[in-house]
Design an enzyme around this catalytic site. Sequence first.
Site, mmCIF file in Angstrom:
data_model
loop_
_atom_site.group_PDB
_atom_site.id
_atom_site.type_symbol
_atom_site.label_atom_id
_atom_site.label_comp_id
_atom_site.label_asym_id
_atom_site.label_seq_id
_atom_site.Cartn_x
_atom_site.Cartn_y
_atom_site.Cartn_z
ATOM 1 N N VAL A 43 -18.940 -34.005 16.699
ATOM 2 C CA VAL A 43 -19.490 -35.229 17.441
ATOM 3 C C VAL A 43 -20.767 -34.598 18.161
ATOM 4 C CG1 VAL A 43 -19.132 -36.970 18.567
ATOM 5 C CG2 VAL A 43 -16.735 -35.880 17.787
ATOM 6 N N CYS A 44 -20.748 -33.701 18.259
ATOM 7 C CA CYS A 44 -22.222 -32.572 19.343
ATOM 8 C C CYS A 44 -22.981 -33.151 18.679
ATOM 9 C CB CYS A 44 -21.603 -31.869 20.120
ATOM 10 S SG CYS A 44 -20.931 -31.495 21.085
ATOM 11 N N THR A 45 -22.679 -32.246 17.047
ATOM 12 C CA THR A 45 -23.917 -32.451 16.507
ATOM 13 C C THR A 45 -24.299 -33.644 16.002
ATOM 14 O OG1 THR A 45 -22.952 -30.883 15.342
ATOM 15 C CG2 THR A 45 -24.750 -31.616 13.413
ATOM 16 N N MET A 48 -26.588 -34.977 18.984
ATOM 17 C CA MET A 48 -27.823 -34.990 19.162
ATOM 18 C C MET A 48 -29.051 -34.729 17.807
ATOM 19 S SD MET A 48 -28.165 -33.455 22.008
ATOM 20 C CE MET A 48 -26.209 -33.887 22.295
#
Length: 151
Positions: A43-45, A48
């Site tokens: 989810v962070c990837t 970003m």
Amino acid sequence: MKIGERVNHFTLKNTERKDVSLRNLTADNKTVLLFFPLAFSSVCTEEMCQIRDNMKLYASLNANIAAISVDSFFTLKEFKKANNLNFTLLSDFNREVSAQFNCLYENYFGMKGVAKRSVFVINKEMKIEHSQIMEDSGNIPDFKRVEEALQ
């Protein structure tokens, strides 16, 4: 942190191990501060990369972007390179800034002190104009609301 509240000044290291201060980020433009749990997580990837793909929009709104996690600057450097990220990543390894913004998980899958996925818009006077702290790290902030705060 509440809308209208002044943010305490801070300085963190970027992926090149250089100091980046909030004063410098907000000197000329509003700044979008994104806190994210952990580099290389799915989810962070996704989040970003979504920011990366919308940098022209943020530039047209005269906004600086800085993303903060508790990862080391070594890890963030590799994360930035792997995903061709075109904005500043800052290491809050000591968790001081995340604590200031009250966006730390006490327990994140057994890890203590991981940043909650959050977004803040900070103006030139270093006051908060927009704030979202996600309790569920699987959710991504509403970036339409961020755009509205930048206009």
